[in-house]
Write a protein that holds these residues in place. Structure first.
Motif, PDB file in Angstrom:
ATOM      1  N   ALA A 204      -2.794   2.495  -6.492  1.00 57.56           N
ATOM      2  CA  ALA A 204      -1.376   2.222  -6.357  1.00 57.56           C
ATOM      3  C   ALA A 204      -1.449   1.242  -7.629  1.00 57.56           C
ATOM      4  O   ALA A 204      -0.268   1.212  -8.372  1.00 57.56           O
ATOM      5  CB  ALA A 204      -1.358   1.137  -5.255  1.00 57.56           C
ATOM      6  N   GLU A 205      -2.606   0.551  -8.365  1.00 58.39           N
ATOM      7  CA  GLU A 205      -2.560  -0.278  -9.366  1.00 58.39           C
ATOM      8  C   GLU A 205      -2.380   0.647 -10.692  1.00 58.39           C
ATOM      9  O   GLU A 205      -1.959   0.333 -11.504  1.00 58.39           O
ATOM     10  CB  GLU A 205      -3.849  -0.738  -9.462  1.00 58.39           C
ATOM     11  CG  GLU A 205      -4.027  -2.090  -8.627  1.00 58.39           C
ATOM     12  CD  GLU A 205      -5.380  -2.813  -8.588  1.00 58.39           C
ATOM     13  OE1 GLU A 205      -6.390  -2.211  -9.266  1.00 58.39           O
ATOM     14  OE2 GLU A 205      -5.297  -3.730  -7.916  1.00 58.39           O
ATOM     15  N   ILE A 206      -2.855   1.939 -10.733  1.00 58.74           N
ATOM     16  CA  ILE A 206      -2.870   2.924 -11.885  1.00 58.74           C
ATOM     17  C   ILE A 206      -1.565   3.456 -11.786  1.00 58.74           C
ATOM     18  O   ILE A 206      -0.838   3.415 -13.060  1.00 58.74           O
ATOM     19  CB  ILE A 206      -3.759   4.029 -11.581  1.00 58.74           C
ATOM     20  CG1 ILE A 206      -5.440   3.523 -11.770  1.00 58.74           C
ATOM     21  CG2 ILE A 206      -3.759   4.962 -12.488  1.00 58.74           C
ATOM     22  CD1 ILE A 206      -6.384   4.319 -11.220  1.00 58.74           C
ATOM     23  N   SER A 207      -1.132   3.970 -10.843  1.00 57.36           N
ATOM     24  CA  SER A 207       0.243   4.490 -10.784  1.00 57.36           C
ATOM     25  C   SER A 207       1.612   3.541 -11.024  1.00 57.36           C
ATOM     26  O   SER A 207       2.553   3.695 -11.083  1.00 57.36           O
ATOM     27  CB  SER A 207       0.553   5.317  -9.564  1.00 57.36           C
ATOM     28  OG  SER A 207       0.691   4.683  -8.511  1.00 57.36           O
ATOM     29  N   GLY A 208       1.100   2.094 -10.375  1.00 58.72           N
ATOM     30  CA  GLY A 208       2.121   1.205 -10.522  1.00 58.72           C
ATOM     31  C   GLY A 208       3.151   1.318  -9.266  1.00 58.72           C
ATOM     32  O   GLY A 208       4.176   0.516  -9.230  1.00 58.72           O
ATOM     33  N   ASP A 209       2.920   1.937  -8.200  1.00 61.05           N
ATOM     34  CA  ASP A 209       4.003   2.372  -7.444  1.00 61.05           C
ATOM     35  C   ASP A 209       3.102   2.740  -6.029  1.00 61.05           C
ATOM     36  O   ASP A 209       2.992   3.571  -5.626  1.00 61.05           O
ATOM     37  CB  ASP A 209       4.770   3.455  -7.669  1.00 61.05           C
ATOM     38  CG  ASP A 209       6.108   3.692  -6.835  1.00 61.05           C
ATOM     39  OD1 ASP A 209       6.045   2.980  -5.958  1.00 61.05           O
ATOM     40  OD2 ASP A 209       6.859   4.354  -7.100  1.00 61.05           O
ATOM     41  N   PRO A 210       2.872   1.500  -5.286  1.00 63.81           N
ATOM     42  CA  PRO A 210       2.152   1.731  -3.998  1.00 63.81           C
ATOM     43  C   PRO A 210       3.305   2.535  -2.865  1.00 63.81           C
ATOM     44  O   PRO A 210       2.460   3.308  -2.198  1.00 63.81           O
ATOM     45  CB  PRO A 210       2.087   0.437  -3.456  1.00 63.81           C
ATOM     46  CG  PRO A 210       1.831  -0.514  -4.516  1.00 63.81           C
ATOM     47  CD  PRO A 210       2.892   0.194  -5.574  1.00 63.81           C
ATOM     48  N   HIS A 211       4.487   2.345  -3.223  1.00 66.49           N
ATOM     49  CA  HIS A 211       5.224   3.247  -2.187  1.00 66.49           C
ATOM     50  C   HIS A 211       5.363   4.455  -2.279  1.00 66.49           C
ATOM     51  O   HIS A 211       5.248   5.263  -1.418  1.00 66.49           O
ATOM     52  CB  HIS A 211       6.707   2.503  -2.241  1.00 66.49           C
ATOM     53  CG  HIS A 211       7.117   1.108  -1.735  1.00 66.49           C
ATOM     54  ND1 HIS A 211       6.883   0.811  -0.485  1.00 66.49           N
ATOM     55  CD2 HIS A 211       7.693   0.016  -2.590  1.00 66.49           C
ATOM     56  CE1 HIS A 211       7.197  -0.240  -0.546  1.00 66.49           C
ATOM     57  NE2 HIS A 211       7.604  -0.919  -1.423  1.00 66.49           N
TER      58      HIS A 211
END
Length: 309
Positions: free
Chosen positions: A209-216
């Motif tokens: 989630a941190e790498i992609s910036g999108d937990p959703h």
């Protein structure tokens, strides 16, 4: 702290293997078990990625053969400050993905064609970021080593059930020892294996989630994969049940015996993380890609689908 816990759990598995060897063959059996565990770990260290990729008939792709998918992984690896891993596609309808390799410099990530055809670009980014999270946390080697030793404990216990000897004076003790070897040791190994994997899945979710910036996006991908993982056959997992622990969502495994946390709990944790990051909940149709300047128009199939289905 997480690394110390993993080291302790790995040591516990090795100790179980040695105890089982002692039960079946005395002090000599314990020494043999220790040497066998060391040999398995050494072999796994150098060959884990080759074994796993060959098992899945994975084909390596590059910027020419699968430009969208390859470039997406490259961008995520740069965000994570990781060396570019080798990228593979598995021609399989069941949507899933995994990472392997002994260290970040020798890592490989793989996704099935079913996953690329089913998920949106953002969701694929979330899944591959999760796999890169495993690489970043150096989970891939640890989990393969744990699976190898745990499998060896079960195999040795089954061997001992049929070949353990004894005399009449110690017959009762031998019976108890055999019961411990056949039932308790494999069960304990399974518990330790699950404890390591479940802890690391949460860690990879957070890192992804941190790498992609999108937990959703990752949460949405997990929901889609889980919905199809139990419905679409996975021939590799059916032939080799141990392979199920490699996937982002295991297939055809009950929650009690799964190496992964329940998908619902993972999604809830990602939603909590999104709230902490201040990320508003958005539908996949409205969500702009974390890796592209503008959101693509809604479409019925993924732009990363290698077969254009």
């Amino acid at each position: 702290m997480n690394g110390m816990k993993t080291t302790m759990l790995l040591a516990t598995l090795t100790a179980l293997f040695m105890a089982l060897g002692y039960t079946l063959g005395g002090s000599g059996g314990a020494v043999i078990a220790l040497l066998a565990a060391a040999g398995m770990n050494l072999f796994t260290f150098w060959n884990a990625d080759k074994i796993v990729l060959r098992m899945h008939d994975a084909r390596e792709v590059d910027a020419q053969s699968a430009p969208d998918f390859y470039n997406l992984v490259r961008d995520l690896a740069q965000r994570a400050q990781l060396p570019m891993p080798r990228v593979y596609i598995i021609d399989q309808d069941a949507p899933n993905a995994f990472a392997t390799g002994r260290n970040p410099q020798n890592a490989a990530v793989a996704a099935t064609s079913g996953l690329l055809a089913t998920l949106s670009r953002d969701e694929v980014a979330g899944v591959m970021a999760h796999e890169l999270g495993h690489v970043q946390n150096r989970d891939t080697l640890i989990m393969t080593m744990v699976a190898t030793i745990a499998g060896a404990i079960s195999m040795l216990a089954n061997f001992g059930l049929f070949f353990r000897g004894g005399d009449r004076e110690s017959g009762h003790a031998n019976m108890i020892a055999s019961l411990m070897a056949v039932v308790v040791a494999p069960f304990a190994a399974m518990i330790v294996q699950m404890a390591i994997s479940r802890t690391r899945e949460y860690g990879a979710d957070r890192a992804g989630a941190e790498i992609s910036g999108d937990p959703h996006a990752l949460a949405s991908a997990l929901a889609k994969i889980a919905g199809q993982a139990q419905r679409i056959p996975n021939p590799v997992a059916e032939r080799n049940p141990a392979a199920a622990q490699l996937y982002i969502v295991p297939t055809h495994v009950s929650e009690l015996f799964s190496t992964h946390p329940a998908t619902e709990k993972r999604i809830a944790a990602l939603q909590d993380m999104a709230a902490q990051m201040g990320a508003p909940a958005m539908t996949s149709a409205a969500r702009a890609s974390a890796l592209s300047p503008a959101a693509p128009p809604p479409r019925r199939r993924s732009a990363l689908d290698p077969h254009g289905r």
